[in-house]
Design a protein around this motif. Sequence first.
Motif, PDB file in Angstrom:
ATOM      1  N   VAL A   1      65.494  37.286 -57.823  1.00  0.00           N
ATOM      2  CA  VAL A   1      66.259  36.240 -57.139  1.00  0.00           C
ATOM      3  C   VAL A   1      67.382  35.787 -58.071  1.00  0.00           C
ATOM      4  N   PRO A   2      68.639  35.773 -57.605  1.00  0.00           N
ATOM      5  CA  PRO A   2      69.758  35.390 -58.464  1.00  0.00           C
ATOM      6  C   PRO A   2      69.573  34.010 -59.094  1.00  0.00           C
ATOM      7  N   TYR A   3      69.894  33.925 -60.393  1.00  0.00           N
ATOM      8  CA  TYR A   3      69.915  32.676 -61.160  1.00  0.00           C
ATOM      9  C   TYR A   3      68.525  32.103 -61.478  1.00  0.00           C
ATOM     10  N   PHE A   4      67.460  32.704 -60.933  1.00  0.00           N
ATOM     11  CA  PHE A   4      66.137  32.145 -61.197  1.00  0.00           C
ATOM     12  C   PHE A   4      65.215  33.101 -61.956  1.00  0.00           C
ATOM     13  N   ASN A   5      65.616  34.349 -62.103  1.00  0.00           N
ATOM     14  CA  ASN A   5      64.850  35.330 -62.878  1.00  0.00           C
ATOM     15  C   ASN A   5      63.392  35.380 -62.434  1.00  0.00           C
ATOM     16  N   ILE A   6      63.201  35.456 -61.135  1.00  0.00           N
ATOM     17  CA  ILE A   6      61.854  35.517 -60.564  1.00  0.00           C
ATOM     18  C   ILE A   6      61.895  36.442 -59.353  1.00  0.00           C
ATOM     19  N   THR A   7      60.780  37.067 -59.042  1.00  0.00           N
ATOM     20  CA  THR A   7      60.704  38.007 -57.925  1.00  0.00           C
ATOM     21  C   THR A   7      59.822  37.444 -56.816  1.00  0.00           C
ATOM     22  N   PRO A   8      59.939  37.964 -55.592  1.00  0.00           N
ATOM     23  CA  PRO A   8      59.023  37.535 -54.528  1.00  0.00           C
ATOM     24  C   PRO A   8      57.559  37.706 -54.909  1.00  0.00           C
ATOM     25  N   ARG A   9      57.221  38.804 -55.581  1.00  0.00           N
ATOM     26  CA  ARG A   9      55.830  39.007 -55.996  1.00  0.00           C
ATOM     27  C   ARG A   9      55.350  37.855 -56.888  1.00  0.00           C
ATOM     28  N   GLU A  10      56.189  37.442 -57.821  1.00  0.00           N
ATOM     29  CA  GLU A  10      55.806  36.360 -58.741  1.00  0.00           C
ATOM     30  C   GLU A  10      55.703  35.024 -58.009  1.00  0.00           C
ATOM     31  N   ILE A  11      56.552  34.808 -57.002  1.00  0.00           N
ATOM     32  CA  ILE A  11      56.454  33.569 -56.218  1.00  0.00           C
ATOM     33  C   ILE A  11      55.149  33.542 -55.430  1.00  0.00           C
ATOM     34  N   ILE A  12      54.838  34.651 -54.763  1.00  0.00           N
ATOM     35  CA  ILE A  12      53.621  34.715 -53.940  1.00  0.00           C
ATOM     36  C   ILE A  12      52.379  34.545 -54.806  1.00  0.00           C
ATOM     37  N   ARG A  13      52.310  35.299 -55.899  1.00  0.00           N
ATOM     38  CA  ARG A  13      51.137  35.203 -56.782  1.00  0.00           C
ATOM     39  C   ARG A  13      51.055  33.820 -57.427  1.00  0.00           C
ATOM     40  N   GLY A  14      52.185  33.287 -57.824  1.00  0.00           N
ATOM     41  CA  GLY A  14      52.178  31.972 -58.463  1.00  0.00           C
ATOM     42  C   GLY A  14      51.682  30.884 -57.535  1.00  0.00           C
ATOM     43  N   LEU A  15      52.154  30.897 -56.278  1.00  0.00           N
ATOM     44  CA  LEU A  15      51.726  29.864 -55.345  1.00  0.00           C
ATOM     45  C   LEU A  15      50.291  30.088 -54.871  1.00  0.00           C
ATOM     46  N   ALA A  16      49.820  31.330 -54.867  1.00  0.00           N
ATOM     47  CA  ALA A  16      48.398  31.562 -54.587  1.00  0.00           C
ATOM     48  C   ALA A  16      47.534  30.964 -55.697  1.00  0.00           C
ATOM     49  N   ARG A  17      47.976  31.084 -56.925  1.00  0.00           N
ATOM     50  CA  ARG A  17      47.249  30.464 -58.045  1.00  0.00           C
ATOM     51  C   ARG A  17      47.310  28.941 -57.945  1.00  0.00           C
ATOM     52  N   VAL A  18      48.484  28.413 -57.573  1.00  0.00           N
ATOM     53  CA  VAL A  18      48.618  26.972 -57.368  1.00  0.00           C
ATOM     54  C   VAL A  18      47.643  26.495 -56.296  1.00  0.00           C
ATOM     55  N   ASN A  19      47.548  27.246 -55.205  1.00  0.00           N
ATOM     56  CA  ASN A  19      46.648  26.893 -54.103  1.00  0.00           C
ATOM     57  C   ASN A  19      45.212  26.786 -54.608  1.00  0.00           C
ATOM     58  N   HIS A  20      44.820  27.744 -55.451  1.00  0.00           N
ATOM     59  CA  HIS A  20      43.467  27.718 -56.030  1.00  0.00           C
ATOM     60  C   HIS A  20      43.292  26.497 -56.934  1.00  0.00           C
ATOM     61  N   LEU A  21      44.271  26.204 -57.785  1.00  0.00           N
ATOM     62  CA  LEU A  21      44.166  25.080 -58.713  1.00  0.00           C
ATOM     63  C   LEU A  21      44.066  23.745 -57.978  1.00  0.00           C
ATOM     64  N   LEU A  22      44.718  23.650 -56.825  1.00  0.00           N
ATOM     65  CA  LEU A  22      44.706  22.393 -56.067  1.00  0.00           C
ATOM     66  C   LEU A  22      43.539  22.318 -55.083  1.00  0.00           C
ATOM     67  N   ASP A  23      42.793  23.402 -54.933  1.00  0.00           N
ATOM     68  CA  ASP A  23      41.631  23.451 -54.039  1.00  0.00           C
ATOM     69  C   ASP A  23      42.015  23.032 -52.616  1.00  0.00           C
ATOM     70  N   LEU A  24      43.120  23.599 -52.109  1.00  0.00           N
ATOM     71  CA  LEU A  24      43.606  23.211 -50.790  1.00  0.00           C
ATOM     72  C   LEU A  24      42.722  23.805 -49.688  1.00  0.00           C
ATOM     73  N   PRO A  25      42.664  23.143 -48.527  1.00  0.00           N
ATOM     74  CA  PRO A  25      41.780  23.615 -47.450  1.00  0.00           C
ATOM     75  C   PRO A  25      42.179  24.974 -46.883  1.00  0.00           C
ATOM     76  N   HIS A  26      43.483  25.246 -46.840  1.00  0.00           N
ATOM     77  CA  HIS A  26      44.012  26.493 -46.282  1.00  0.00           C
ATOM     78  C   HIS A  26      44.556  27.346 -47.422  1.00  0.00           C
ATOM     79  N   THR A  27      44.643  28.643 -47.216  1.00  0.00           N
ATOM     80  CA  THR A  27      45.301  29.518 -48.174  1.00  0.00           C
ATOM     81  C   THR A  27      46.810  29.329 -48.112  1.00  0.00           C
ATOM     82  N   ILE A  28      47.541  30.034 -48.987  1.00  0.00           N
ATOM     83  CA  ILE A  28      48.988  30.099 -48.775  1.00  0.00           C
ATOM     84  C   ILE A  28      49.233  30.768 -47.419  1.00  0.00           C
TER      85      ILE A  28
END
Length: 577
Positions: A210-237
């Motif tokens: 992604v321009p200017y952010f040095n991150i890929t869609p794969r890293e966004i998806i995996r990162g937010l899936a990990r965030v979802n686990h850390l926050l113990d949210l009722p639904h998945t991403i």
Amino acid sequence: MASPGAGGAILIKNGIVFDPMNGINGERMDIAIRDGKIVEDVPEKEAYVIDASGMIVMPGGVDIHAHIAGPEVNSGRLLRPEDHFVDVEPKTAVTRAGVGRSVPSTWTTGYRYARMGWTYVSNPSMPPLEARHTHEELNDTPIIDKTTYPLLGDCWFVMEFLAAGMVEECAAYVAWMLWATKGYAIKLVNPGGLECWGFGHNVKSLDDVVPYFNITPREIIRGLARVNHLLDLPHTIHVHTNRLGQPGNWEITVQTMDCVRDIPGTSSTGKRSIHVTHVQFSAFGGDDWASMCSMAAPIARYVNMHDHVTIDMGAVVPGDTTTMTADGPFQYGLHELTGNKWINHDVETETSSGIVPYRYRRKSLVNAVQWAIGLELALLVEDPWRGAFITTDHPNGAPFTTYPRVVEWLMSAKARERTLKRVHRGAIKRMVLPSIDRELAFYEIAILSRAGPARALGLEGKGHLGVGADADVAIYAIDPERVDPSRDHRAVRRAFERAAWTIKEGQVVVRDGQVVAAPEGRTIWVHVELPEWAQEVVHSIGEAWTKRYTVSFENYPIPEEYLARPHKVVRKARLGS
């Protein structure tokens, strides 16, 4: 006999019950209700008695994905004055007047869901900056309970935290965002692609930068899936995949599912770590539109082999509708393809959106294949608890009012054959639907439209009729012991179009297909309790916020009192000290 009003006792007698969460498959039994909940029993002399003999009794319908509120929906109404002249909702002693087929007005939305026996809807695409407008419309949508998902996959702060490897800090920010917007789940739309669209581009793979952010869609998806686990949210991403609506996109869909296979779920989701939504739009084969074909089979095969993923259909039903999504580049492509009028919008630092009217035609080769793909997904996924849950990505594939038609096709090969005779002949060899003879039973329909979505969403009180559940009940005037859904498929459709009774929180709201009460529904949202250091992380972004937003950090959050009937779900973050 007592009154059927809110809070009173109701006894549903002799119904043929389908309640998959409790393993009840067509048993003749009574359902007792008191104070808005399912209870063990109520004395018949104290209750309002409903004789459901020869009728199906199910939990109220649960829609995991439908665009029913917010700025994009309201913009769709403004774009489509011609949509207002069909399906007019007349004013009655109980209901307000309303208009709209594919983008109905708020009150009309609540009435029509209730009329079909649906009692809960997730609004899946909320720009956080425009959450106030979204909640105003949700407040104005009667009867049904609601949740809404803030769009976080292309949020600047999220991408910056994840690009720096600061996953726990990102989790703190996401928790604050859920609180600030009164949201329920993490939504990703074309992750990384929406930010690219701000520069007139898109992403083509999970590993594009992604321009200017040095991150890929794969890293966004995996990162937010990990965030979802850390926050113990009722639904998945809740993920709208990259390259949606493009020939050959099925591969990136499978890659998206697979990239989070090793990430744990939460206390509510168990092993599940991702929900991929409206998969019909992400299951295209071919290299271009001339060679476009169905690839529902390999996607269903992946779902059958892995238990970390759930999906919903995004079914297409022939007819006129309005497409709307945060996927701005997809909508621009649809505008270019069709020449239809178009709205484009960019929400500062957060997301994009687009709206284009569209008509699905049986005689269109591509549209015919799309119609088949949605049904193929539901029929090829072996375990209905994983999907494909019944949705049309309302209104993108069709208005939600077409759900009974989808049910008819799923339950009857004969009904599918009748439609297959009317579609583009060249489409037949590009789909697998003609070779599928599976016909779903009422029990499986109850999973796909009620129990499955409720479990995937982590809604403990929804999707079942066990003691303690919310008393949301649908009764359909069809006798499964006398009617063969395969042969009498039109009777099935008619029954699901007009519930004999819909009960919401213990109050009769629909009788014989007519709305007889219109109480306010609840808006369910998630509050994650954070350790003190994580709260400080959120407050430390104030200076950067001021540089990026036109709304101050202090004025951005929506107070709980702004919601008409808020219901807070509390979670505790799994963050280090």
